[in-house]
Motif scaffolding. Structure first.
Motif, PDB file in Angstrom:
ATOM      1  N   MET A  89       0.852  -1.196   0.000  1.00 12.10           N
ATOM      2  CA  MET A  89       0.000   0.000   0.000  1.00 12.10           C
ATOM      3  C   MET A  89       0.877   1.231   0.000  1.00 12.10           C
ATOM      4  O   MET A  89       1.953   1.219   0.589  1.00 12.10           O
ATOM      5  CB  MET A  89      -0.828   0.061   1.284  1.00 12.10           C
ATOM      6  N   SER A  90       0.380   2.275  -0.663  1.00 15.30           N
ATOM      7  CA  SER A  90       1.060   3.558  -0.496  1.00 15.30           C
ATOM      8  C   SER A  90       0.103   4.449   0.259  1.00 15.30           C
ATOM      9  O   SER A  90      -1.072   4.537  -0.088  1.00 15.30           O
ATOM     10  CB  SER A  90       1.447   4.158  -1.841  1.00 15.30           C
ATOM     11  N   SER A  91       0.593   5.066   1.327  1.00 16.90           N
ATOM     12  CA  SER A  91      -0.334   5.795   2.199  1.00 16.90           C
ATOM     13  C   SER A  91      -0.707   7.140   1.606  1.00 16.90           C
ATOM     14  O   SER A  91      -1.798   7.624   1.815  1.00 16.90           O
ATOM     15  CB  SER A  91       0.288   5.975   3.565  1.00 16.90           C
ATOM     16  N   THR A 139       6.870  -0.389  -1.164  1.00 16.46           N
ATOM     17  CA  THR A 139       7.343  -1.411  -2.113  1.00 16.46           C
ATOM     18  C   THR A 139       8.866  -1.437  -2.278  1.00 16.46           C
ATOM     19  O   THR A 139       9.385  -2.352  -2.911  1.00 16.46           O
ATOM     20  CB  THR A 139       6.723  -1.157  -3.503  1.00 16.46           C
ATOM     21  N   GLY A 140       9.564  -0.430  -1.716  1.00 18.02           N
ATOM     22  CA  GLY A 140      11.010  -0.351  -1.942  1.00 18.02           C
ATOM     23  C   GLY A 140      11.774  -1.566  -1.423  1.00 18.02           C
ATOM     24  O   GLY A 140      12.534  -2.205  -2.159  1.00 18.02           O
ATOM     25  N   GLY A 141      11.555  -1.896  -0.144  1.00 16.39           N
ATOM     26  CA  GLY A 141      12.340  -2.953   0.492  1.00 16.39           C
ATOM     27  C   GLY A 141      12.136  -4.305  -0.180  1.00 16.39           C
ATOM     28  O   GLY A 141      13.087  -4.927  -0.674  1.00 16.39           O
ATOM     29  N   HIS A 210      19.115   3.721  -6.814  1.00 21.94           N
ATOM     30  CA  HIS A 210      18.411   4.683  -5.969  1.00 21.94           C
ATOM     31  C   HIS A 210      17.200   5.271  -6.688  1.00 21.94           C
ATOM     32  O   HIS A 210      17.292   5.643  -7.862  1.00 21.94           O
ATOM     33  CB  HIS A 210      19.349   5.836  -5.588  1.00 21.94           C
ATOM     34  N   GLY A 211      16.100   5.378  -5.952  1.00 20.89           N
ATOM     35  CA  GLY A 211      14.903   5.977  -6.534  1.00 20.89           C
ATOM     36  C   GLY A 211      13.874   6.222  -5.459  1.00 20.89           C
ATOM     37  O   GLY A 211      14.205   6.310  -4.281  1.00 20.89           O
ATOM     38  N   ALA A 212      12.628   6.342  -5.874  1.00 21.75           N
ATOM     39  CA  ALA A 212      11.472   6.633  -5.020  1.00 21.75           C
ATOM     40  C   ALA A 212      11.279   8.127  -4.791  1.00 21.75           C
ATOM     41  O   ALA A 212      10.283   8.542  -4.214  1.00 21.75           O
ATOM     42  CB  ALA A 212      11.508   5.890  -3.677  1.00 21.75           C
ATOM     43  N   LEU A 232      22.520   4.364 -10.298  1.00 25.20           N
ATOM     44  CA  LEU A 232      21.491   4.114 -11.307  1.00 25.20           C
ATOM     45  C   LEU A 232      20.134   4.490 -10.712  1.00 25.20           C
ATOM     46  O   LEU A 232      19.822   4.118  -9.578  1.00 25.20           O
ATOM     47  CB  LEU A 232      21.485   2.636 -11.726  1.00 25.20           C
ATOM     48  N   ASP A 233      19.368   5.208 -11.499  1.00 21.96           N
ATOM     49  CA  ASP A 233      18.067   5.703 -11.056  1.00 21.96           C
ATOM     50  C   ASP A 233      17.009   4.629 -11.326  1.00 21.96           C
ATOM     51  O   ASP A 233      16.951   4.082 -12.431  1.00 21.96           O
ATOM     52  CB  ASP A 233      17.762   6.983 -11.875  1.00 21.96           C
ATOM     53  N   VAL A 234      16.182   4.332 -10.339  1.00 22.75           N
ATOM     54  CA  VAL A 234      15.102   3.347 -10.524  1.00 22.75           C
ATOM     55  C   VAL A 234      13.769   4.016 -10.233  1.00 22.75           C
ATOM     56  O   VAL A 234      13.625   4.749  -9.262  1.00 22.75           O
ATOM     57  CB  VAL A 234      15.319   2.094  -9.638  1.00 22.75           C
ATOM     58  N   TYR A 235      12.805   3.755 -11.122  1.00 25.39           N
ATOM     59  CA  TYR A 235      11.481   4.374 -10.990  1.00 25.39           C
ATOM     60  C   TYR A 235      10.418   3.303 -10.803  1.00 25.39           C
ATOM     61  O   TYR A 235      10.524   2.206 -11.376  1.00 25.39           O
ATOM     62  CB  TYR A 235      11.180   5.193 -12.259  1.00 25.39           C
ATOM     63  N   GLY A 236       9.422   3.641 -10.055  1.00 25.00           N
ATOM     64  CA  GLY A 236       8.273   2.748  -9.938  1.00 25.00           C
ATOM     65  C   GLY A 236       7.255   3.355  -9.010  1.00 25.00           C
ATOM     66  O   GLY A 236       7.508   4.393  -8.390  1.00 25.00           O
ATOM     67  N   LEU A 237       6.099   2.728  -8.932  1.00 29.48           N
ATOM     68  CA  LEU A 237       5.048   3.235  -8.051  1.00 29.48           C
ATOM     69  C   LEU A 237       4.142   2.086  -7.663  1.00 29.48           C
ATOM     70  O   LEU A 237       3.977   1.134  -8.427  1.00 29.48           O
ATOM     71  CB  LEU A 237       4.263   4.374  -8.720  1.00 29.48           C
ATOM     72  N   THR A 238       3.606   2.170  -6.451  1.00 33.11           N
ATOM     73  CA  THR A 238       2.777   1.100  -5.905  1.00 33.11           C
ATOM     74  C   THR A 238       1.639   0.736  -6.860  1.00 33.11           C
ATOM     75  O   THR A 238       1.308  -0.433  -7.004  1.00 33.11           O
ATOM     76  CB  THR A 238       2.148   1.570  -4.561  1.00 33.11           C
ATOM     77  N   GLU A 239       1.064   1.749  -7.494  1.00 31.79           N
ATOM     78  CA  GLU A 239      -0.143   1.525  -8.306  1.00 31.79           C
ATOM     79  C   GLU A 239       0.112   0.633  -9.518  1.00 31.79           C
ATOM     80  O   GLU A 239      -0.808   0.052 -10.067  1.00 31.79           O
ATOM     81  CB  GLU A 239      -0.719   2.867  -8.780  1.00 31.79           C
ATOM     82  N   MET A 241       3.201  -1.486  -9.701  1.00 32.06           N
ATOM     83  CA  MET A 241       4.040  -2.631  -9.319  1.00 32.06           C
ATOM     84  C   MET A 241       4.975  -2.317  -8.155  1.00 32.06           C
ATOM     85  O   MET A 241       5.169  -3.130  -7.266  1.00 32.06           O
ATOM     86  CB  MET A 241       4.906  -3.114 -10.496  1.00 32.06           C
ATOM     87  N   GLY A 242       5.607  -1.125  -8.174  1.00 32.06           N
ATOM     88  CA  GLY A 242       6.695  -0.833  -7.243  1.00 32.06           C
ATOM     89  C   GLY A 242       7.951  -0.573  -8.048  1.00 32.06           C
ATOM     90  O   GLY A 242       7.884  -0.375  -9.266  1.00 32.06           O
ATOM     91  N   PRO A 243       9.131  -0.560  -7.410  1.00 35.04           N
ATOM     92  CA  PRO A 243      10.350  -0.218  -8.148  1.00 35.04           C
ATOM     93  C   PRO A 243      10.638  -1.234  -9.252  1.00 35.04           C
ATOM     94  O   PRO A 243      10.435  -2.430  -9.063  1.00 35.04           O
ATOM     95  CB  PRO A 243      11.434  -0.302  -7.060  1.00 35.04           C
TER      96      PRO A 243
END
Ligand code: DLL
Length: 435
Positions: A89-91, A139-141, A210-212, A232-239, A241-243
């Protein structure tokens, strides 16, 4: 050539064929299993069974974060609950969560996507990956954890926090790849230096994934200098999948989208119209093979662009540019649009100030006033007030020259801006009614 290598370097027509199949499946799956999509497709006159080209997707309606929140907790689930293995979940800032659910297949897909980042860093079984993103609903960890396991590396699931312990582990356990937010990586580096440990020579890092949160090129350069590794830049979002939705390769010139799992569009956030490659706008994502939480045309509110042309690394998946920030983070100062990361980029050209800053927005009369509070470097020891004022004036002038906006600058004591183990809070809005 492994099939993974094969898909990453496949001719783009082959990727587009995979995308068309994925889009067809996803729109039908959403229509048949999620009442929200049935209603919104019907209302927009979008027929999911009639999709015969990728462009047909453009007539599907968007889905927004608010739609996902309204469906809390399980309204957007496309599979029976017994098939769901994990929930994240993302709060968000308002406290209403959006839910990301994963089947067994979704977890594998997520692991494979993040593992690409480790492969992009030329990592694998000989690496020790220290996962210092927070574990839990964020979702990062777990995303980095699953990716590290899938890559065959040794995984250290330390999670975020307890910075002195992070430093001991970095020094003693031989970690070669660090996964955490960029602001936490900076905090780790600075704390090590304060402890008399030089991370450039006493750590063993080769790469950071690194990202978020957004971070400027200058912030990245400082991290690379202090920690003696490649970021290296990593992108993602809970909605979605996550990173792992998009990750940079060692060329460091944009993030390769995982185009075999996600279809990306860039739209004008004001009109919703699609923009051509190269133009900045809002990223919209359609998942191609998510089972539990598929999305069709999800408006991420993140601002980026598709980078035209091919990457020198030989991978054919299209790249997005590093993110400036979110539409909702964008400051409009006297009509000029400015992202905090652009302010950061200017600020980082001034050697007397550190990487720690906050942007405060307040009102004076009818006008918004934006103040950059930035920490002086510990070895900046001005003898007079006028020296401090002079530096503040200098930063203000640089901001004006680069961004054409008037931003007040206030130098603050070293270590007075709160450190974060996760995403840094860069903007404080003190205007009435705005949180
Ligand atoms: O932040 C997922 C993640 C974890 C990504 C670890 C990368 C590393 P959320 O908490 O749902 O998920 O927040 C998603 O964070 O819409 C962006 O606004 C922002 N964001 C994520 N990655 C980046 C990045 C995770 N590389 C939101 N650059 C997204 C800039 C980013 N902003």
């Amino acid at each position: 050539m492994s099939s993974e290598q094969d898909i990453l370097t496949a001719p783009h027509e082959r990727i587009e064929a995979i995308q068309l199949e994925g889009i067809k499946k996803t729109v039908i799956n959403c229509y048949e299993h999620i009442p929200f999509y049935r209603a919104s497709f019907d209302e927009a006159g979008f027929d999911p069974y009639a999709v015969s080209s990728i462009d047909d997707l453009r007539s599907a309606p968007f889905v927004t974060k608010q739609d996902l929140r309204d469906a809390y907790p399980y309204g957007m689930l496309a599979v029976p609950m017994r098939d769901v293995r994990e929930i994240h979940m993302s709060s968000g800032t308002t406290g209403v969560a959006t839910v990301g659910a994963y089947t067994e297949h979704d977890l594998r897909l997520w692991a494979d996507c993040f593992a690409r980042g480790i492969a992009y860093a030329n990592g694998g079984p000989d690496d020790v990956v220290q996962v210092s993103y927070g574990y839990g609903l964020f979702t990062g960890g777990l995303g980095a954890h699953y990716g590290s396991l899938a890559s065959g590396a040794t995984t250290i699931p330390i999670s975020a926090g307890n910075t002195e312990r992070q430093i001991r582990v970095l020094r003693e356990m031989g970690s070669t790849i660090l996964c955490c937010t960029p602001s936490y990586a900076m905090h780790i580096a600075d704390t090590a230096l304060e402890m008399g440990i030089d991370p450039a020579t006493e750590f063993h890092l080769r790469a950071g994934i690194h990202g978020a949160e957004p971070f400027s090129d200058n912030f990245r350069a400082e991290l690379e200098r202090k920690l003696n590794y490649k970021v290296l830049d990593v992108y993602g979002l809970t909605e979605t999948m996550g990173p792992g939705v998009a990750i940079e390769c060692l060329e460091q010139n944009g993030l390769h989208l995982a185009e075999d799992h996600f279809y990306a569009e860039i739209i004008d956030p004001a009109t919703g119209k699609n923009l051509p490659d190269g133009e900045w706008g809002e990223l919209v994502i359609t998942t191609l093979d998510r089972e539990a939480s598929p999305v069709v045309r999800y408006r991420t509110r993140d601002i980026t662009r598709i980078l035209p042309g091919e990457c020198a690394c030989g991978r054919t998946h299209r790249r997005i540019d590093r993110l400036h920030g979110r539409t909702d983070d964008m400051l409009i100062i006297r009509g000029v649009n400015v992202f905090p990361s652009q302010i950061e980029d200017v600020m980082k050209t001034v050697p007397e100030v550190s990487s720690w800053y906050q942007i405060e927005i307040d009102t004076r009369g009818a006008l918004d006033v934006v103040t950059l509070k930035v920490e002086a470097e510990p070895d900046f020891a001005p003898d007079t007030i006028s020296e401090i004022e002079g530096l503040q004036r200098e930063i203000k002038a640089r901001l004006k020259a680069a961004l054409s906006v008037g931003i007040e600058v206030k130098l603050v004591e070293p270590k007075s801006i709160p450190r974060s183990e996760g995403k840094a809070k860069r903007v404080i809005d003190l205007r009435k009614g705005i949180k």
